[in-house]
Design a protein around this motif. Structure first.
Motif, short mmCIF file in Angstrom:
data_model
loop_
_atom_site.label_atom_id
_atom_site.label_comp_id
_atom_site.label_asym_id
_atom_site.label_seq_id
_atom_site.Cartn_x
_atom_site.Cartn_y
_atom_site.Cartn_z
N ILE A 59 -9.19 -14.20 15.78
CA ILE A 59 -8.08 -13.88 14.86
C ILE A 59 -8.63 -13.96 13.44
O ILE A 59 -9.13 -15.01 13.02
CB ILE A 59 -6.89 -14.82 15.04
CG1 ILE A 59 -6.28 -14.66 16.44
CG2 ILE A 59 -5.82 -14.53 13.96
CD1 ILE A 59 -5.02 -15.48 16.67
N ILE A 60 -8.55 -12.85 12.74
CA ILE A 60 -9.04 -12.76 11.35
C ILE A 60 -7.84 -12.58 10.43
O ILE A 60 -7.03 -11.67 10.62
CB ILE A 60 -10.01 -11.57 11.17
CG1 ILE A 60 -11.16 -11.65 12.18
CG2 ILE A 60 -10.52 -11.51 9.73
CD1 ILE A 60 -12.09 -12.82 12.00
N ASN A 61 -7.72 -13.44 9.44
CA ASN A 61 -6.59 -13.41 8.51
C ASN A 61 -7.06 -12.94 7.13
O ASN A 61 -8.01 -13.48 6.58
CB ASN A 61 -5.98 -14.82 8.39
CG ASN A 61 -4.63 -14.81 7.69
OD1 ASN A 61 -3.59 -14.66 8.33
ND2 ASN A 61 -4.63 -14.99 6.39
N LEU A 62 -6.41 -11.90 6.61
CA LEU A 62 -6.72 -11.40 5.27
C LEU A 62 -5.54 -11.66 4.35
O LEU A 62 -4.45 -11.12 4.55
CB LEU A 62 -7.01 -9.89 5.30
CG LEU A 62 -8.40 -9.44 5.71
CD1 LEU A 62 -8.62 -9.65 7.21
CD2 LEU A 62 -8.60 -7.97 5.37
N ILE A 63 -5.76 -12.52 3.36
CA ILE A 63 -4.73 -12.77 2.35
C ILE A 63 -4.91 -11.74 1.23
O ILE A 63 -6.01 -11.59 0.69
CB ILE A 63 -4.83 -14.19 1.79
CG1 ILE A 63 -4.61 -15.21 2.94
CG2 ILE A 63 -3.79 -14.41 0.69
CD1 ILE A 63 -4.75 -16.66 2.51
N LEU A 64 -3.84 -11.02 0.93
CA LEU A 64 -3.91 -9.94 -0.05
C LEU A 64 -3.59 -10.43 -1.46
O LEU A 64 -2.92 -11.45 -1.64
CB LEU A 64 -2.94 -8.82 0.34
CG LEU A 64 -3.15 -8.22 1.73
CD1 LEU A 64 -2.07 -7.19 2.04
CD2 LEU A 64 -4.53 -7.58 1.85
N LYS A 65 -4.06 -9.68 -2.42
CA LYS A 65 -3.74 -9.97 -3.82
C LYS A 65 -2.36 -9.43 -4.14
O LYS A 65 -2.07 -8.26 -3.89
CB LYS A 65 -4.78 -9.32 -4.75
CG LYS A 65 -6.18 -9.92 -4.61
CD LYS A 65 -7.15 -9.25 -5.58
CE LYS A 65 -8.52 -9.87 -5.50
NZ LYS A 65 -9.50 -9.24 -6.42
N ASP A 66 -1.51 -10.26 -4.71
CA ASP A 66 -0.14 -9.84 -5.02
C ASP A 66 -0.08 -8.78 -6.10
O ASP A 66 0.65 -7.79 -5.99
CB ASP A 66 0.70 -11.04 -5.49
CG ASP A 66 0.73 -12.18 -4.49
OD1 ASP A 66 0.35 -11.94 -3.32
OD2 ASP A 66 1.11 -13.29 -4.88
N ASP A 67 -0.87 -8.97 -7.13
CA ASP A 67 -0.70 -8.19 -8.36
C ASP A 67 -1.03 -6.71 -8.21
O ASP A 67 -0.47 -5.87 -8.92
CB ASP A 67 -1.57 -8.78 -9.48
CG ASP A 67 -1.14 -10.19 -9.86
OD1 ASP A 67 0.02 -10.55 -9.53
OD2 ASP A 67 -1.94 -10.91 -10.45
N ASN A 68 -1.94 -6.38 -7.30
CA ASN A 68 -2.41 -4.99 -7.20
C ASN A 68 -1.70 -4.17 -6.15
O ASN A 68 -2.07 -3.02 -5.89
CB ASN A 68 -3.91 -4.97 -6.94
CG ASN A 68 -4.71 -5.50 -8.12
OD1 ASN A 68 -4.23 -5.48 -9.24
ND2 ASN A 68 -5.90 -5.98 -7.88
N LEU A 69 -0.67 -4.74 -5.52
CA LEU A 69 0.09 -4.02 -4.51
C LEU A 69 1.48 -3.70 -5.04
O LEU A 69 2.09 -4.50 -5.74
CB LEU A 69 0.20 -4.84 -3.23
CG LEU A 69 -1.13 -5.02 -2.48
CD1 LEU A 69 -0.99 -6.08 -1.40
CD2 LEU A 69 -1.60 -3.72 -1.87
#
Length: 279
Positions: A80-90
């Motif tokens: 299981i691979i978890n990718l936390i995304l950047k809030d500001d660029n979405l």
């Protein structure tokens, strides 16, 4: 310096033994090098991904899960691979724009990031994207080339919608999904059946959401086929909506609207097929 974010799934996958938890950060540079990524793809990770974490490993060492090997499958362990995304660029879509399972204007870029992860980390994966309090899960099977075992292909990548883990309450479809994904409800025959029980739970969840009922009496293969057809119709509908919006000639606009209604009827017929019980 970026603030540290918790991996949300740790709170919700609380039936997984500690022996399966890896909690290891994979650097973007490792993905760039291992995947031999072009600058365009590297920029996607730089712009949208905050952190990549190898969260869990299911194998004979961690959970007594036997490997599965055949001419076209090699399932020794599941990650299981978890990718936390950047809030500001979405950028979240407005509610009026939120078609089917779309959520961000950058959906295509995020899907590309997930595809790169699947192609770079050559194990059966469950990839989790995390955005604030929401997650989205992705799965796909791997087929090995019979002639050259170093080469492999991915099946269609299947994904959930975005699910808010910190919502005050979850709908019946989400509750059923969470229940189906508990370890006690997964198939421990071997790593391949284990992975496919996860994949099957997600496929049935997607089918249930589309039909509005948790009673979808179809095999995973049948649901995948119908869901794929529905997604194709949805793409045609979105394209047609744009054509109607841009069309200035009245007669042509009438023709487009007639075609639009045919597609809507076709979509409803496919949804009905999902709800039909086996004879």
């Amino acid at each position: 310096m970026e603030d540290v974010r918790d991996v949300l799934i740790y709170k919700y996958l609380n039936d997984i033994p500690e022996s399966c938890k890896i909690d290891f950060v994979i650097t973007k540079k490792e993905i760039f090098n291992e995947g031999n990524l072009k600058i365009k793809d590297q920029n996607l990770f730089t712009k949208y991904v905050r952190q990549i974490k190898w969260s869990y490993k299911f194998s004979n060492d961690t959970i007594r899960l036997e490997k599965h090997q055949s001419d076209t499958r090699n399932y020794e362990e599941i990650e299981i691979i978890n990718l936390i995304l950047k809030d500001d660029n979405l950028r979240e879509l407005k509610k009026s724009q939120n078609k089917v399972d779309s959520y961000f204007k950058q959906d295509k870029q995020l899907n590309r990031i997930v595809e790169i992860i699947f192609r770079t980390i050559r194990y059966p994966l469950v990839v989790i994207l995390q955005y604030k309090s929401k997650i989205r899960a992705y799965v796909t099977n791997i087929t090995i080339n019979k002639v050259d075992s170093t080469k492999y292909t991915l099946d269609d990548i299947i994904k959930t919608n975005w699910i808010d883990l910190e919502a005050e309450e979850h709908n019946e479809f989400e509750e059923k999904l969470f229940e189906d994904l508990k370890l006690d409800n997964l198939d421990f025959t071997n790593a391949y059946t284990f992975y496919n029980s996860i994949l099957g739970a997600i496929v049935h969840y997607n089918g249930s959401r589309r039909t509005g009922t948790n009673i979808v009496d179809k095999s995973t293969k049948e649901i995948r086929s119908i869901n794929k057809q529905i997604e194709a119709v949805n793409r045609k509908i979105r394209k047609l909506e744009q054509e109607v919006k841009n069309e200035t000639q009245f007669n042509r606009k009438v023709e487009l609207n007639m075609e639009f209604n045919k597609l809507k009827n076709q979509k409803e017929e496919l949804k009905t097929q999902l709800k039909e019980e086996k004879s």
